[in-house]
Design a protein around this motif. Sequence first.
Motif, PDB file in Angstrom:
ATOM      1  N   ILE A  50       0.811  -1.218   0.000  1.00  0.00           N
ATOM      2  CA  ILE A  50       0.000   0.000   0.000  1.00  0.00           C
ATOM      3  C   ILE A  50       0.844   1.267   0.000  1.00  0.00           C
ATOM      4  O   ILE A  50       0.695   2.128  -0.868  1.00  0.00           O
ATOM      5  N   SER A  51       1.744   1.404   0.945  1.00  0.00           N
ATOM      6  CA  SER A  51       2.531   2.638   1.033  1.00  0.00           C
ATOM      7  C   SER A  51       3.853   2.380   1.725  1.00  0.00           C
ATOM      8  O   SER A  51       4.029   1.383   2.433  1.00  0.00           O
ATOM      9  N   GLY A  52       4.785   3.324   1.533  1.00  0.00           N
ATOM     10  CA  GLY A  52       6.127   3.183   2.065  1.00  0.00           C
ATOM     11  C   GLY A  52       7.083   2.861   0.930  1.00  0.00           C
ATOM     12  O   GLY A  52       6.779   3.068  -0.247  1.00  0.00           O
ATOM     13  N   ARG A  53       8.254   2.333   1.285  1.00  0.00           N
ATOM     14  CA  ARG A  53       9.262   1.985   0.285  1.00  0.00           C
ATOM     15  C   ARG A  53       9.890   0.641   0.650  1.00  0.00           C
ATOM     16  O   ARG A  53      10.150   0.371   1.817  1.00  0.00           O
ATOM     17  N   ALA A  54      10.117  -0.190  -0.364  1.00  0.00           N
ATOM     18  CA  ALA A  54      10.748  -1.488  -0.158  1.00  0.00           C
ATOM     19  C   ALA A  54      11.622  -1.807  -1.360  1.00  0.00           C
ATOM     20  O   ALA A  54      11.384  -1.312  -2.464  1.00  0.00           O
ATOM     21  N   LYS A  55      12.639  -2.629  -1.138  1.00  0.00           N
ATOM     22  CA  LYS A  55      13.476  -3.072  -2.249  1.00  0.00           C
ATOM     23  C   LYS A  55      13.267  -4.556  -2.485  1.00  0.00           C
ATOM     24  O   LYS A  55      12.973  -5.323  -1.552  1.00  0.00           O
ATOM     25  N   VAL A  56      13.430  -4.955  -3.742  1.00  0.00           N
ATOM     26  CA  VAL A  56      13.269  -6.342  -4.150  1.00  0.00           C
ATOM     27  C   VAL A  56      14.623  -6.833  -4.646  1.00  0.00           C
ATOM     28  O   VAL A  56      15.218  -6.215  -5.534  1.00  0.00           O
ATOM     29  N   TYR A  57      15.111  -7.922  -4.068  1.00  0.00           N
ATOM     30  CA  TYR A  57      16.416  -8.434  -4.485  1.00  0.00           C
ATOM     31  C   TYR A  57      16.442  -9.961  -4.394  1.00  0.00           C
ATOM     32  O   TYR A  57      15.619 -10.570  -3.695  1.00  0.00           O
ATOM     33  N   SER A  58      17.363 -10.552  -5.140  1.00  0.00           N
ATOM     34  CA  SER A  58      17.528 -12.005  -5.148  1.00  0.00           C
ATOM     35  C   SER A  58      18.857 -12.385  -4.528  1.00  0.00           C
ATOM     36  O   SER A  58      19.807 -11.608  -4.530  1.00  0.00           O
ATOM     37  N   LEU A  59      18.927 -13.612  -4.037  1.00  0.00           N
ATOM     38  CA  LEU A  59      20.178 -14.201  -3.570  1.00  0.00           C
ATOM     39  C   LEU A  59      20.652 -15.158  -4.653  1.00  0.00           C
ATOM     40  O   LEU A  59      19.964 -16.131  -4.984  1.00  0.00           O
ATOM     41  N   LEU A  60      21.803 -14.882  -5.253  1.00  0.00           N
ATOM     42  CA  LEU A  60      22.328 -15.698  -6.335  1.00  0.00           C
ATOM     43  C   LEU A  60      23.023 -16.944  -5.801  1.00  0.00           C
ATOM     44  O   LEU A  60      23.331 -17.036  -4.611  1.00  0.00           O
ATOM     45  N   SER A  61      23.272 -17.892  -6.692  1.00  0.00           N
ATOM     46  CA  SER A  61      23.880 -19.162  -6.280  1.00  0.00           C
ATOM     47  C   SER A  61      25.291 -18.983  -5.734  1.00  0.00           C
ATOM     48  O   SER A  61      25.787 -19.823  -4.986  1.00  0.00           O
ATOM     49  N   ASN A  62      25.959 -17.882  -6.112  1.00  0.00           N
ATOM     50  CA  ASN A  62      27.310 -17.622  -5.598  1.00  0.00           C
ATOM     51  C   ASN A  62      27.291 -16.883  -4.262  1.00  0.00           C
ATOM     52  O   ASN A  62      28.330 -16.465  -3.755  1.00  0.00           O
ATOM     53  N   GLY A  63      26.090 -16.712  -3.712  1.00  0.00           N
ATOM     54  CA  GLY A  63      25.964 -16.073  -2.405  1.00  0.00           C
ATOM     55  C   GLY A  63      25.814 -14.571  -2.445  1.00  0.00           C
ATOM     56  O   GLY A  63      25.622 -13.936  -1.403  1.00  0.00           O
ATOM     57  N   LYS A  64      25.882 -13.975  -3.639  1.00  0.00           N
ATOM     58  CA  LYS A  64      25.763 -12.527  -3.763  1.00  0.00           C
ATOM     59  C   LYS A  64      24.312 -12.118  -3.964  1.00  0.00           C
ATOM     60  O   LYS A  64      23.466 -12.921  -4.344  1.00  0.00           O
ATOM     61  N   HIS A  65      24.048 -10.846  -3.694  1.00  0.00           N
ATOM     62  CA  HIS A  65      22.701 -10.311  -3.856  1.00  0.00           C
ATOM     63  C   HIS A  65      22.589  -9.542  -5.172  1.00  0.00           C
ATOM     64  O   HIS A  65      23.557  -8.956  -5.645  1.00  0.00           O
ATOM     65  N   TYR A  66      21.374  -9.566  -5.719  1.00  0.00           N
ATOM     66  CA  TYR A  66      21.123  -8.911  -7.010  1.00  0.00           C
ATOM     67  C   TYR A  66      19.867  -8.049  -6.878  1.00  0.00           C
ATOM     68  O   TYR A  66      18.784  -8.549  -6.571  1.00  0.00           O
ATOM     69  N   LEU A  67      20.011  -6.757  -7.085  1.00  0.00           N
ATOM     70  CA  LEU A  67      18.895  -5.828  -6.935  1.00  0.00           C
ATOM     71  C   LEU A  67      17.989  -5.867  -8.158  1.00  0.00           C
ATOM     72  O   LEU A  67      18.452  -5.805  -9.290  1.00  0.00           O
ATOM     73  N   HIS A  68      16.682  -5.947  -7.918  1.00  0.00           N
ATOM     74  CA  HIS A  68      15.710  -5.944  -9.014  1.00  0.00           C
ATOM     75  C   HIS A  68      15.034  -4.582  -9.173  1.00  0.00           C
ATOM     76  O   HIS A  68      15.091  -3.977 -10.236  1.00  0.00           O
ATOM     77  N   THR A  69      14.359  -4.160  -8.128  1.00  0.00           N
ATOM     78  CA  THR A  69      13.583  -2.929  -8.243  1.00  0.00           C
ATOM     79  C   THR A  69      13.182  -2.441  -6.855  1.00  0.00           C
ATOM     80  O   THR A  69      13.585  -3.005  -5.836  1.00  0.00           O
ATOM     81  N   PHE A  70      12.367  -1.391  -6.837  1.00  0.00           N
ATOM     82  CA  PHE A  70      11.831  -0.837  -5.589  1.00  0.00           C
ATOM     83  C   PHE A  70      10.309  -0.789  -5.684  1.00  0.00           C
ATOM     84  O   PHE A  70       9.749  -0.602  -6.767  1.00  0.00           O
ATOM     85  N   TYR A  71       9.658  -0.943  -4.552  1.00  0.00           N
ATOM     86  CA  TYR A  71       8.214  -0.738  -4.455  1.00  0.00           C
ATOM     87  C   TYR A  71       7.965   0.556  -3.705  1.00  0.00           C
ATOM     88  O   TYR A  71       8.561   0.794  -2.649  1.00  0.00           O
ATOM     89  N   HIS A  72       7.078   1.381  -4.226  1.00  0.00           N
ATOM     90  CA  HIS A  72       6.709   2.606  -3.520  1.00  0.00           C
ATOM     91  C   HIS A  72       5.249   2.991  -3.779  1.00  0.00           C
ATOM     92  O   HIS A  72       4.818   4.083  -3.426  1.00  0.00           O
ATOM     93  N   GLN A  73       4.501   2.100  -4.402  1.00  0.00           N
ATOM     94  CA  GLN A  73       3.080   2.346  -4.646  1.00  0.00           C
ATOM     95  C   GLN A  73       2.372   0.998  -4.664  1.00  0.00           C
ATOM     96  O   GLN A  73       2.980  -0.032  -4.383  1.00  0.00           O
ATOM     97  N   PHE A  74       1.081   1.004  -4.982  1.00  0.00           N
ATOM     98  CA  PHE A  74       0.299  -0.232  -4.921  1.00  0.00           C
ATOM     99  C   PHE A  74       0.927  -1.329  -5.780  1.00  0.00           C
ATOM    100  O   PHE A  74       1.216  -1.122  -6.945  1.00  0.00           O
ATOM    101  N   GLU A  75       1.126  -2.498  -5.174  1.00  0.00           N
ATOM    102  CA  GLU A  75       1.701  -3.653  -5.867  1.00  0.00           C
ATOM    103  C   GLU A  75       1.024  -4.931  -5.371  1.00  0.00           C
ATOM    104  O   GLU A  75       0.567  -5.008  -4.227  1.00  0.00           O
TER     105      GLU A  75
END
Length: 226
Positions: free
Chosen positions: A56-81
């Motif tokens: 609904i509101s606020g801010r969040a980030k979407v990321y994945s954990l890769l097989s090599n243990g590293k993180h991968y940023l996808h996008t941000f949420y800041h509206q209805f999703e």
Amino acid sequence: MERIHDSILFQKILRENPIDEVLTDYQNYPLELVLYKKGEHIFKYGEPLTYICFFISGRAKVYSLLSNGKHYLHTFYHQFEIIGDAEFVNQLKITTNVQALSDVYCLLLPLKPCHKMLYNDRKFLRAACCHLAKKLDTTGQFNSHNLLYPLEERLASYIINTSENLVFDENLTALSELLGTSYRHLLRTLKNFCDKEYLKKENGVYKIIAPKKLEALGADIYMSYY
């Protein structure tokens, strides 16, 4: 996660968000209003899907954990999703991490009592399909951005999306991993932003002094799906 028992706020959220566009007779669904505090995970990779989440509101980030243990940023949420639709349709465990960057309000719909209702709800299935098509379309764009856009532009977008009250304060070691760059390159880029007077380092954090320039530099790199 904190459950919010405020009927006035709940009704206000229902009026101001397109819940009626994604659920048929939404009044028949046991929707819950919840609050996630900054730093809390809304979804965690690998966990079973127990609810559909309407951001609904606020801010969040979407990321994945890769097989090599590293993180991968996808996008941000800041509206209805709609969050969890891909896992619901494909009957998967949660495939990405969603972490609150500020206080975040969501409506949660528990799956256990609603699974059959949702599978028979044409409005929800149509909304989920449209949402998944948009995700598929934008995934290629995100991958291109991460591979082809210079760090300067990706970092500018990240700073704008994650700063609070024009203050940027992140673990830079973790951030360099998330953006797929070296710690030294990240520091050089931040110093460059300070030299250009986009940022000012003060008491261990970065204050944004030229937000419009950063917005222009990082425009549209990390967009939301919806």
